[in-house]
Design an enzyme around this catalytic site. Structure first.
Site, mmCIF file in Angstrom:
data_model
loop_
_atom_site.group_PDB
_atom_site.id
_atom_site.type_symbol
_atom_site.label_atom_id
_atom_site.label_comp_id
_atom_site.label_asym_id
_atom_site.label_seq_id
_atom_site.Cartn_x
_atom_site.Cartn_y
_atom_site.Cartn_z
ATOM 1 N N MET A 1 -112.912 74.734 -51.018
ATOM 2 C CA MET A 1 -112.318 73.392 -51.037
ATOM 3 C C MET A 1 -112.474 72.629 -49.723
ATOM 4 O O MET A 1 -112.211 71.443 -49.661
ATOM 5 C CB MET A 1 -110.845 73.457 -51.433
ATOM 6 C CG MET A 1 -109.963 74.277 -50.519
ATOM 7 S SD MET A 1 -109.203 73.399 -49.113
ATOM 8 C CE MET A 1 -108.055 72.322 -49.945
ATOM 9 N N TYR A 2 -112.922 73.282 -48.653
ATOM 10 C CA TYR A 2 -113.129 72.571 -47.387
ATOM 11 C C TYR A 2 -114.284 71.588 -47.560
ATOM 12 O O TYR A 2 -115.427 71.986 -47.809
ATOM 13 C CB TYR A 2 -113.440 73.540 -46.246
ATOM 14 C CG TYR A 2 -112.314 74.487 -45.895
ATOM 15 C CD1 TYR A 2 -111.022 74.300 -46.365
ATOM 16 C CD2 TYR A 2 -112.545 75.592 -45.091
ATOM 17 C CE1 TYR A 2 -109.998 75.175 -46.035
ATOM 18 C CE2 TYR A 2 -111.530 76.473 -44.751
ATOM 19 C CZ TYR A 2 -110.255 76.264 -45.236
ATOM 20 O OH TYR A 2 -109.253 77.144 -44.911
ATOM 21 N N SER A 3 -113.978 70.332 -47.423
ATOM 22 C CA SER A 3 -114.960 69.256 -47.660
ATOM 23 C C SER A 3 -115.588 69.369 -49.043
ATOM 24 O O SER A 3 -116.726 68.947 -49.261
ATOM 25 C CB SER A 3 -116.042 69.245 -46.574
ATOM 26 O OG SER A 3 -115.500 68.888 -45.315
#
Length: 323
Positions: free
Chosen positions: A58-60
């Site tokens: 889910m990071y970026s």
């Protein structure tokens, strides 16, 4: 750089992990660095001897994994690093593109491997507990991920101790691959994990890799509103709102830092790294001195008197970081 055993496994990791939430695209969060600005920090971490890199799908929204994967392929050998990524949070508005169902786990591990450009991750972490999916379904899917060779080990992140123990118990009962690590919220101004989770991890031989050891910069002197992240990070504003207690702890950190002639971050990291059962704090870095301060902090020895004073102002507070 010191290297330590990862809980009760045979894996050895650096005393610090580089948290890679900061690397990806500012289209996701305004404080995130783009790829060109991210790569020097990943190289610096490797130069300092850090071999443990922590990211998440889910990071970026996937770009973070791409950035980290390309940098590690360019700067080092795959066998020389430990790569962790995570699954749980929504990756789109689609109803099955989230959570810990078998469908989402199986799709997510393949997508993460493709973005990272690797055949396997060393550590596959459930980012949060999923109350909507039966535990047995989640655990069986994770076991299949390990048995397929797509992950070497399994980890978990912030949840209640009873939830973690329920899953550990079912893994033991069913003969499934077990969680070997817990990534939880822990720092000088948030110590609720000391009540149940940390003793549980010590008892079960679980590696502990705390996130936000500097309380989103609060313990490093980045008070709310003084940086792009602190002024736009709504979670930090939500979690760190005990101003009287926090100010007293920050003042104690500053006082010892001045007495020793080091930045406050070193004192805060030294405290976390020295707590019983802590394996490798996860450090984010967006300025050149962040990683060098963290490495120095792990080597800083605090006296029993200093520890007592740093801890004296703390009082119980609501649980934060499980959402």
């Amino acid at each position: 750089m010191d290297y330590v055993q990862f809980g009760s496994t045979g894996l050895r990791v650096s005393r610090l992990a580089l948290g890679c939430m900061t690397y990806g695209t500012p289209d996701w969060r305004p404080w995130v660095l783009d790829e060109a600005s991210s790569r020097p920090f990943i190289r610096q971490a490797l130069d300092l001897g850090i071999n443990f890199f922590d990211t998440a799908d889910m990071y970026s929204l996937g770009v973070g994994e791409q950035v980290v994967g390309r940098a590690l392929r360019d700067f080092t050998r795959r066998e020389d690093v430990v790569i962790a990524t995570k699954v749980f949070y929504p990756m789109s508005d689609k109803p099955n593109d989230r959570g810990l169902s078998r469908k989402h786990i199986m799709a997510s591990i393949d997508a993460s491997l493709q973005r990272l450009g690797t055949d396997y991750v060393d550590l596959y972490i459930v980012h949060r507990f999923d109350p909507l999916t039966p535990i047995d379904e989640t655990l069986a899917a994770l076991d299949d991920v390990v048995r397929s060779g797509k992950a070497r080990y399994l980890g978990a992140s912030s949840m209640f101790a009873w939830q973690f123990m329920a899953m550990l118990s079912r893994q033991r009962e069913l003969g499934l691959s077990r969680f070997v690590s817990m990534q939880n919220h822990y720092n000088l101004v948030y110590r609720e994990e000391e009540r149940e989770m940390l003793p549980l991890c010590r008892h079960e031989g679980i590696a502990v890799t705390p996130w936000s050891p500097l309380a989103r910069g609060l313990l490093a002197g980045s008070r709310q509103g003084t940086t792009t992240r602190s002024s736009t990070d709504n979670l930090a504003h939500l979690w760190y709102d005990q101003q009287v207690m926090e100010n007293a702890i920050v003042s104690a950190v500053d006082r010892f830092a001045q007495a020793r002639g080091v930045p406050p971050a070193q004192v805060a990291i030294a405290w976390v790294a020295s707590r019983p059962g802590i394996t490798a704090p996860i450090i984010g870095a967006s300025k050149a001195h962040h990683l060098s301060d963290a490495v120095a902090g792990c080597q800083l020895q605090l006296s029993a008197e200093e520890v007592a004073i740093l801890e004296a102002a703390y009082h119980p507070r609501p649980v934060a970081g499980h959402d």
